[in-house]
Design an enzyme around this catalytic site. Sequence first.
Site: not given
Length: 838
Positions: A305, A327, A332
Amino acid sequence: MKKTVISGFGILCNAGINKDEVADNILNTYSRINKITKLDVDKCDVKYAGEVDDSRISCITSNEKKLIDRCTTYILIALEEALRDSNINLKEFPPERIGIILGTSLAGIDLAQKFYKQYKKSSKVIKLRYLLQYPIYTCADVISKMYGTRGPKIIISTACSSSATAIGYASDLIKSGIIDIAITGGADSLNELSYAGFYSLNNMSKEQCSPFSDNSIGLSLGEGAGIFVVTDLENALDKKYKIFAEIKGYGIGADAYHPTAPEPLGSGAVFAMKKAIETAHLENASDIQYVNAHGTGTTHNDAIETRTIKKVFGESVLKKIYVSSTKSITGHTLGGAGAIECAISCLGIEKEFIPPTINFTKSRAGCDLNYVPNTPLKNHSITNFLSNSFAFGGNNVSLLVGKPDNDNGIEKETSEPIVITGMGYVSSLGNSIKDIFQALCENKSGISEEETFINGYCRYRTNKTARIKDFNLDVIYRFRDTRKMDRISKLAVGASYLAVKDSGIKITPRNAGEIGLVCGTGTGPTNTLVDFYDYIVEKGLDSGKSSLFTNTVVNAAAGYVGIGTGIKGYTTTVANGIASGLLSIIMGCQFLLRGYCTQVFAGSVDEFSLPLYKGLIGLGVISKDRNDGQSAMPMGLDRDGFILGEGAGFFCLEKKSTALSRGAEIYGEISGYGMSSDVCEISANDPEGKGMELAIESALKQGCVDNKSIDVVFASASGHKLRDKSEGVGIRKALGNIPVFTPANYLGEMMGSVGIISTGIGLMAFQENIVPAINSPYKVDPEIGVNLIMENNLNKKINSFCVTANSFGGNNAAVIIKRSVQQQLNHNCNFQQGGLTE
């Protein structure tokens, strides 16, 4: 074109049960990722998760809590806050103009787990209401009943990106004028299945997670809901609703790489972020101040990412952009993550702060951005933010949200006709629509007696199914690795490959991002879910099989279709029961009209499942064997249930001009479509057929079609007492004494795939000037009163037909398809040459 704005939002998670609490805890850098209390994890070395404090949830009575699952409870509480926050009174809107578009990975799973444990213990008192309320779409049905809404109900289930897609699609429906207001967002609850699954992958942190940091590598699970009330800007200004932010754009990109692992170059994530910026009409990426990263805390996800964010923004822009993963605060939250993280980012706009990445020590290898370590940045204005949600199956979604501005570009949506240019099927009557259609016209059935594993249960109802026998994907398509695939995925890959082949489209790396995929499913991967859960019930949460878990997500089949076909554009999965197939067509049309794709492959898949079959026997909806040889009698006077079947079907959809430019064969033109809800009890349907009548009338209105111009209806009726009546009465009220055909007497209850196969039958009727008959001697229920085509095939030139489907719980869809001008010319030519008869 309308702009869509967030008029109110609510949030519920481990960091608080309302937005003020959540904001305070973030500003004070307080995490409640603590020791797990809701699951028995004594045998496991991962003991932390972000749990909601259920003891503080008091706005729903204890009696109501027993009737709905925890995920739905969280949604209702967040929705109540969102409505208070917005100053919107839903009663001010026509109920058919209010849509419910939600994302979830496992809504209802805690009730299913309770049912299954009772079932495994052979309890004499099995609570069937658990099974009734288990379907993933029930959370939307509860809202519809509670608030009296009659607009579309859409459930997106693409694992961890579910609610992000739901928010984007809700915005699309408002911009297109289909609805005036949307209840959107998503949720998931902490449960045994997801915990055991991620534990089996060995990717959870043993302490509180710390994304991008070199300590506590791995994710922490969480739970909760983020719900938004969305309307158009003009409406909000006119009625003086609050305006928190504008949903400016969103992008979806598929990796088409692996069931769980991200593509190493992050091509799907880059595509999603760039599409979000493009659809938001931002001049450049520097207009974005903050990225709420997917940031799970796992090694590969965080590094990839980071790499993709660099590719999208460039080094010079990145110096001015903050990136963090919330998160680290919430854990999550799976299907609810996109909505919860969007809500936290909206809090950042409202209260002018940048959320931090907490528990941070120093950046790990490959992670070198400004992750806002540990402390929120206060007094920082956010004009626009990007929120990333990346999921199993390589499904990557980016939302772009920001303060409304005077002009963020011109929104475009064409009104060009959408046509069908490719078909692919896998069914108990064959793997081509021509074979299926011929069998129907010859009164051949795909329903047969089972001699292997069903006979042990025939004393309860029947030993008949419409299961596909001897299915072998290798006969259709040499997939590179079928060992990882479950049966439902193989069915989907087979049908989609045939559709791609029939369309004549060559999918290459150059055009893969321009091609979309919408996969519907009625029941999802039931067999795999049961196999995985059965193992952990017997062995414990530390004994889950990772090879099974990766296929338990509802979008696993779509992920394999992407891998098999190479499709990398807008990809999603719709999970709305029997209406799913038609809803996938409608969503595919929206993707094309919004300019997201040049072609979309839309379809549905459902598999036969013995556990599902047993559950349906318990609910009394499987047809009994009778002395006269009859079993399921769709819309019949003596109907008592259906025969369970399976199958898959996909279409290639594209704009008519695109099809003509490439010389494609056009099977039919989509004239109009409609969606609606019944206001009824959970898993029931409206006996007055008002919802189905509304869906058909919406389709007629959208397509500017007179009801008298429709030649025939292809219905989803399969023999269920109430569902058949609801659909049939609605058809009669909207279209009068029109001929009706349903394939269920030959193919069984195909769940979400029935609308797709019915559409294919109608397209063949265009070519052959024949509509098959239900060649059975039963009487039609006079309370339904439809003109069911019985005994003899209808020999008639068909110029336009309507396909209908309704799910348990009252989700109705209708699609109208007509001959295209090209087809009409070809038909006249053939007719003059004596090639066809009327």
